[in-house]
Design an enzyme around this catalytic site. Structure first.
Site, short mmCIF file in Angstrom:
data_model
loop_
_atom_site.label_atom_id
_atom_site.label_comp_id
_atom_site.label_asym_id
_atom_site.label_seq_id
_atom_site.Cartn_x
_atom_site.Cartn_y
_atom_site.Cartn_z
N ASP A 85 0.74 -1.07 -0.01
CA ASP A 85 0.23 -0.11 -0.08
C ASP A 85 0.92 1.27 0.00
O ASP A 85 2.35 1.14 -0.04
CB ASP A 85 -0.96 -0.17 1.18
N HIS A 86 0.36 2.33 0.22
CA HIS A 86 1.06 3.83 0.13
C HIS A 86 2.05 3.72 1.08
O HIS A 86 3.31 4.16 1.17
CB HIS A 86 0.14 4.86 0.22
N CYS A 115 3.04 -3.02 4.19
CA CYS A 115 2.23 -1.83 4.67
C CYS A 115 2.83 -1.41 5.67
O CYS A 115 4.12 -1.53 5.70
CB CYS A 115 0.71 -2.36 4.99
N GLY A 116 2.22 -0.56 6.49
CA GLY A 116 2.59 0.08 7.59
C GLY A 116 3.40 -0.87 8.73
O GLY A 116 4.41 -0.60 9.08
N THR A 117 2.53 -1.66 9.03
CA THR A 117 2.89 -2.61 9.99
C THR A 117 3.04 -4.26 9.28
O THR A 117 3.67 -4.95 10.38
CB THR A 117 1.86 -2.77 11.20
N GLY A 118 2.44 -4.40 8.27
CA GLY A 118 2.39 -5.72 7.89
C GLY A 118 1.10 -6.44 8.56
O GLY A 118 0.88 -7.66 7.88
N GLY A 132 -2.15 -5.52 8.72
CA GLY A 132 -3.41 -5.64 7.75
C GLY A 132 -3.12 -6.70 6.65
O GLY A 132 -4.26 -7.36 5.90
N MET A 133 -1.86 -6.46 5.95
CA MET A 133 -1.61 -7.17 4.95
C MET A 133 -1.65 -8.73 5.31
O MET A 133 -2.29 -9.64 4.39
CB MET A 133 -0.05 -7.06 4.40
N HIS A 141 9.02 -24.52 10.10
CA HIS A 141 7.93 -25.17 10.88
C HIS A 141 6.41 -25.02 10.16
O HIS A 141 5.49 -26.05 10.30
CB HIS A 141 7.81 -24.83 12.21
N ARG A 188 7.24 -34.10 10.93
CA ARG A 188 6.10 -33.98 11.75
C ARG A 188 5.44 -32.49 11.52
O ARG A 188 4.38 -32.63 11.64
CB ARG A 188 6.68 -34.13 12.95
N HIS A 189 6.03 -31.62 10.76
CA HIS A 189 5.54 -30.43 10.72
C HIS A 189 4.26 -30.44 9.50
O HIS A 189 3.46 -29.58 9.53
CB HIS A 189 6.44 -29.27 10.45
C1 RB5 Z 1 -1.99 2.56 6.32
O1 RB5 Z 1 -2.46 3.70 7.22
C2 RB5 Z 1 -1.94 1.36 7.54
O2 RB5 Z 1 -3.13 1.24 8.20
C3 RB5 Z 1 -1.49 0.34 6.55
O3 RB5 Z 1 -0.34 0.44 6.04
C4 RB5 Z 1 -1.21 -1.01 7.38
O4 RB5 Z 1 -0.07 -0.79 8.41
C5 RB5 Z 1 -2.28 -1.80 8.04
O5 RB5 Z 1 -2.01 -2.78 8.81
#
Ligand code: RB5
Length: 145
Positions: A8-9, A65-68, A70-71, A98, A132-133
């Site tokens: 994303d952005h 994305c910002g945190t990964g 939401g992705m 694993h 086993r995994h």
């Molecule tokens: C966008 O502002 C932010 O919400 C997105 O990049 C991501 O961090 C969502 O999980």
């Protein structure tokens, strides 16, 4: 090895850097964007990459994305996709060894570029242990409720 990429952005810059790393390693890329920092909804990019992995069009996926978070949440809605959202090498290595993770979701606002590259390298270089995994991973993939 073919990688599907999406961001994303918030993740577009890091996606570009990591795409360069994949290219340097001779890995084929299919890039679903974004290409600029105009706001775009992360579930749309996650869905494009997850569909590519689930269908076999790509072997693995990279989402930024910002945190990964939401992705990873979005990608894991797709059958056969096992996305991980790590911040450290150990988790990344175990997710491959694993859990046979096939999508790496990284946070551009959490990780420096060097750490993100390190995690991608670990993701690339760690094989699935199987054995086993394998049965446990099959159970993950069989759960649809
Ligand atoms: C966008 O502002 C932010 O919400 C997105 O990049 C991501 O961090 C969502 O999980």
């Amino acid at each position: 090895m073919k990688f599907a990429l999406g961001a994303d952005h918030a993740g577009v810059g890091l996606k570009s850097r990591l795409g360069g790393l994949l290219h340097a390693r001779g890995i084929e890329i299919v890039d679903f964007g974004a290409e600029e920092s105009t706001p775009v909804d992360y579930p749309d990019k996650a869905a494009a990459v997850a569909r590519a992995v689930a269908s076999g069009e790509a072997d693995r996926g990279l989402l930024v994305c910002g945190t990964g978070v939401g992705m990873a949440m979005s990608a894991n809605r797709f059958a056969g996709v096992r996305a991980v959202n790590p911040s450290d090498s150990y988790t990344t290595r175990m997710a491959r060894a694993h859990n046979d993770a096939n999508v790496l979701a990284l946070g551009a606002r959490v990780l420096g570029a060097g750490r993100a590259a390190e995690l991608l390298e670990v993701f690339l270089d760690t094989p699935f242990d199987g054995d086993r995994h394998a049965g446990r991973v099959a159970k993950i993939d069989s759960v649809v409720e």
